[in-house]
Design an enzyme around this catalytic site. Structure first.
Site, PDB file in Angstrom:
ATOM      1  N   ASP A  82       0.784  -1.136  -0.085  1.00 55.18           N
ATOM      2  CA  ASP A  82      -0.009  -0.300  -0.100  1.00 55.18           C
ATOM      3  C   ASP A  82       0.824   1.216  -0.097  1.00 55.18           C
ATOM      4  OD1 ASP A  82       0.982  -0.563   2.461  1.00 55.18           O
ATOM      5  OD2 ASP A  82      -1.137  -0.799   3.409  1.00 55.18           O
ATOM      6  N   GLU A 142      -5.475   3.493   4.453  1.00 51.47           N
ATOM      7  CA  GLU A 142      -6.135   4.147   5.369  1.00 51.47           C
ATOM      8  C   GLU A 142      -7.296   4.307   5.539  1.00 51.47           C
ATOM      9  OE1 GLU A 142      -4.356   3.957   7.963  1.00 51.47           O
ATOM     10  OE2 GLU A 142      -2.032   3.845   7.484  1.00 51.47           O
TER      11      GLU A 142
END
Length: 400
Positions: A82, A142
């Site tokens: 990520d 997130e």
């Protein structure tokens, strides 16, 4: 399964120049971008991927990218990283610290750097493996939406179906240690917005009100009784009140109050039971205070338990033990959560996720943790182990 000793030897004496990783990592760290805003970061990833012999599928669900390394017949292994940052003002004091009020406080810059390093190793050593390697770079972890957005943008039909999905995360712990375990390694999570209703009045006349602030306070107090008295001591469940909003004037008892909760757990069936108890308790508190309207409940930001496949653990852990020796250690389950597992679930395939220790030696007794403004990995051992672990796990399935 691949020969673990051959993989260990290859990754120890690879001969591949990875010196570019330092500049790349510091550049990403200096320029963090929030979830769904990662245009520059995606551009830097694409720039690096174009140096390799791979097909690139980009702009998946926003800024998502998959690099496809084809190398003959064989299985397909996917490794994910990520790359979004957080709204945290950095306080590490390093010369490459971000100054835009944002920060790579969770280590996603390191995840991206190590996966690109694994791409370099696998691209340079095609004689050591056969099959297809997918390097997936995911935005917006997130927000818990990045994987879902990629999937909803036809990810599963745009790239080959993997036989295994792999991922890693830097965590507190001795820098360079590779921490792995079967079963639950990261918690499931939910957020819950509760709204309670009362009757407004002047602050000098509380007897004319039904005070939603008082109701909310009693709910906060009783929430922990659910965990303490209805969840078995050997099970894990956390309820945290992250927000409590009630009123906006000191001399007015408001009409409503709102609580926003966050939960973490390893067993979804316990969560189902706790939520039933929680709703029962909230309704009872409102009833006890004579609330004129029943409370409302809104569940959102769900995250699955990251639950490692046992067969995958046996396959990958044997390779980690050979490659890292005493640095291959057992992981303790993290109470944090991830959206990684939505990717393998979309294809219906097994997955394996592990941690890379990243704590500098001088902070061993009191390590900064992910999401703190002082969180910063010990670069050299973390990037080396992260790069080799990513490549080793892929080679566990594709290695000759």
């Amino acid at each position: 399964m691949a020969d673990s000793l051959k993989i260990a030897d290859l990754l120890t004496t690879s001969g591949v120049d990875l010196s570019w990783q330092r500049e790349f990592y510091e550049d990403l760290h200096r320029h963090p971008e929030l979830s769904h805003e990662e245009e520059r970061t995606a551009g830097r990833i694409l720039e690096k991927l174009r140096a390799f012999d791979c097909e690139i599928v980009d702009s998946i669900g926003g800024h998502g990218i998959v690099a496809i390394f084809r190398n003959g017949d064989g299985p397909t292994a996917l490794m994910r990283a990520d790359f979004d940052g957080l709204p945290v003002a950095e306080e590490t004091g390093v010369d490459f610290a971000a100054t835009n009020g944002k920060m790579h406080a969770c280590g996603h810059d390191m995840h991206t750097t190590t996966l690109l390093g694994a791409c370099a190793l696998l691209d340079a050593h095609r004689d050591a493996w056969t099959g297809t390697f997918l390097a997936l770079f995911q935005p917006a972890e997130e927000s818990s939406m990045g994987a879902k957005f990629m999937i909803s943008d036809s990810l599963t039909s745009r790239v080959p179906k993997p036989d295994i999905c792999l991922g890693q995360h830097i965590m507190p712990g001795k820098a360079g240690d590779v921490q792995s375990r079967p079963g639950a390694i990261m918690a499931g999570c939910d957020s819950l917005r509760i709204r309670v209703f009362g009757r407004s009045a002047h602050a000098s006349m509380p007897h004319e009100s039904i005070d939603p602030t008082y109701i909310a306070a009693m709910i906060v107090t009783r929430l922990q009784a659910i965990v303490g008295r209805e969840v078995a001591p050997h099970d894990f469940f956390v309820i945290s009140v992250g927000e409590l909003h009630s009123g906006d004037k000191n001399n007015i008892i408001p009409e409503t109050a709102e609580l926003v909760l966050n939960t973490r757990y390893y067993k979804p069936e316990i969560a189902t039971r706790v939520y039933a108890s929680l709703e029962r308790m909230v309704r009872a508190e409102c009833e006890a205070s004579g609330a004129p309207t029943p409370p409302t409940f809104e569940y959102f930001a769900h995250g699955e338990v990251t639950d490692n496949d046992l067969a995958a653990h046996e396959t990958v852990r044997s390779i980690f033990d050979a490659v890292f020796d005493e640095q291959s250690v057992a992981a303790s389950p993290s109470t944090a959560s991830e959206d990684f597992c939505y990717l393998p679930q979309a294809w219906g395939v097994p997955y394996y996720f592990w941690f890379i220790g990243s704590t500098p030696a001088e902070f061993a007794d009191n390590p900064p943790v992910n999401h703190q403004s002082t969180f910063l990995p010990d670069y050299a051992p973390t990037v080396q182990s992260g790069t080799r672990a990513a490549a080793a796990a892929v080679l566990a399935y594709l290695g000759k």
